[in-house]
Design a protein around this motif. Sequence first.
Motif, PDB file in Angstrom:
ATOM      1  N   VAL A 151     -11.588  22.635  67.180  1.00 50.03           N
ATOM      2  CA  VAL A 151     -10.256  23.225  67.375  1.00 50.03           C
ATOM      3  C   VAL A 151      -9.488  23.275  66.067  1.00 50.03           C
ATOM      4  O   VAL A 151      -8.837  24.278  65.743  1.00 50.03           O
ATOM      5  CB  VAL A 151      -9.468  22.421  68.433  1.00 50.03           C
ATOM      6  N   ARG A 152      -9.553  22.202  65.285  1.00 44.95           N
ATOM      7  CA  ARG A 152      -8.758  22.111  64.063  1.00 44.95           C
ATOM      8  C   ARG A 152      -9.348  22.872  62.880  1.00 44.95           C
ATOM      9  O   ARG A 152      -8.614  23.271  61.961  1.00 44.95           O
ATOM     10  CB  ARG A 152      -8.579  20.635  63.669  1.00 44.95           C
ATOM     11  N   ILE A 153     -10.675  23.084  62.867  1.00 44.27           N
ATOM     12  CA  ILE A 153     -11.337  23.617  61.669  1.00 44.27           C
ATOM     13  C   ILE A 153     -11.987  24.975  61.905  1.00 44.27           C
ATOM     14  O   ILE A 153     -11.936  25.847  61.034  1.00 44.27           O
ATOM     15  CB  ILE A 153     -12.374  22.599  61.151  1.00 44.27           C
ATOM     16  N   VAL A 154     -12.603  25.175  63.061  1.00 47.09           N
ATOM     17  CA  VAL A 154     -13.357  26.413  63.295  1.00 47.09           C
ATOM     18  C   VAL A 154     -12.481  27.502  63.895  1.00 47.09           C
ATOM     19  O   VAL A 154     -12.398  28.613  63.381  1.00 47.09           O
ATOM     20  CB  VAL A 154     -14.572  26.165  64.200  1.00 47.09           C
ATOM     21  N   GLY A 155     -11.832  27.201  65.010  1.00 44.13           N
ATOM     22  CA  GLY A 155     -11.054  28.212  65.710  1.00 44.13           C
ATOM     23  C   GLY A 155     -11.834  28.813  66.859  1.00 44.13           C
ATOM     24  O   GLY A 155     -12.751  28.191  67.401  1.00 44.13           O
ATOM     25  N   ASP A 156     -11.490  30.036  67.228  1.00 45.19           N
ATOM     26  CA  ASP A 156     -12.119  30.703  68.361  1.00 45.19           C
ATOM     27  C   ASP A 156     -13.133  31.747  67.882  1.00 45.19           C
ATOM     28  O   ASP A 156     -12.896  32.448  66.893  1.00 45.19           O
ATOM     29  CB  ASP A 156     -11.061  31.391  69.223  1.00 45.19           C
ATOM     30  N   VAL A 157     -14.234  31.847  68.615  1.00 43.81           N
ATOM     31  CA  VAL A 157     -15.326  32.745  68.240  1.00 43.81           C
ATOM     32  C   VAL A 157     -15.703  33.617  69.431  1.00 43.81           C
ATOM     33  O   VAL A 157     -15.840  33.121  70.556  1.00 43.81           O
ATOM     34  CB  VAL A 157     -16.566  31.953  67.777  1.00 43.81           C
TER      35      VAL A 157
END
Length: 247
Positions: free
Chosen positions: A110-116
């Motif tokens: 949640v903090r580093i990648v985001g939504d894909v």
Amino acid sequence: MSSQPQWLSRYQNGQRDQVWHELRQLGNSVRDSEWAEEAQAVCDEMARRARHNIELIVERLTNEGYRFHTNDDAQTATMPHAPPTEQAAEHLQWLEERFGPVPMTLSSWVRIVGDVWLVGTHPEWPTSTASDPLVIEVEGSRYPGESIRDYLDDEFTQWQEDPEDAGLFVLPLAPDRLHKDNTSGGAPYGIVLPDGCVDGLFSGEGTTMPFVAYLNWVFSEGGFPWATGAEGEWRTKRRLAADLLPL
């Protein structure tokens, strides 16, 4: 435990399987130990590697003429990767307040990648195929003006009505393989909650596996883990998976 080499340095030096095994053996006790910060650091490093892989896959797909679109008849163009917003940490806090502890690997995501959202159409695959493109949406940043919290809250409320028959609560993160292909399918993929361990259980296609194991499987197939028999599929996947970082 203090005599063991540091997890982060061992992970970075290639001892990934051993490190994940040791971390999983600790269960949720790791959160209250002196090793909590280092365990989270390993998960953060995993997430940075995952983001690198996703950005590379998106770049390669874009260069090959792939169309990222919604999983409906309209096939509206959409954004394949939405990095974390400024509200990501606050959203993570809401998740834990509403559903209980979330695995450290999901916190890092949640903090580093985001939504894909890799749903789309490849020019070398002339017909629509249920290749199960990677989708992980936790913050809901692909939907401006809408709140993913309402959806997640509704799912949890329905589960609470009969938790014994429903089994463990699975936080929905993605449509199932068939729904991604605009076909009626089954339950969404997701993460079992609450879970205070380092790595969570990913639930999908009638099975569960560690979240990191699922991601490694997906990246080994270039973001499309299901084989569909489409012409040229294996060549495309090999190109997409080349030099991706193992998690």
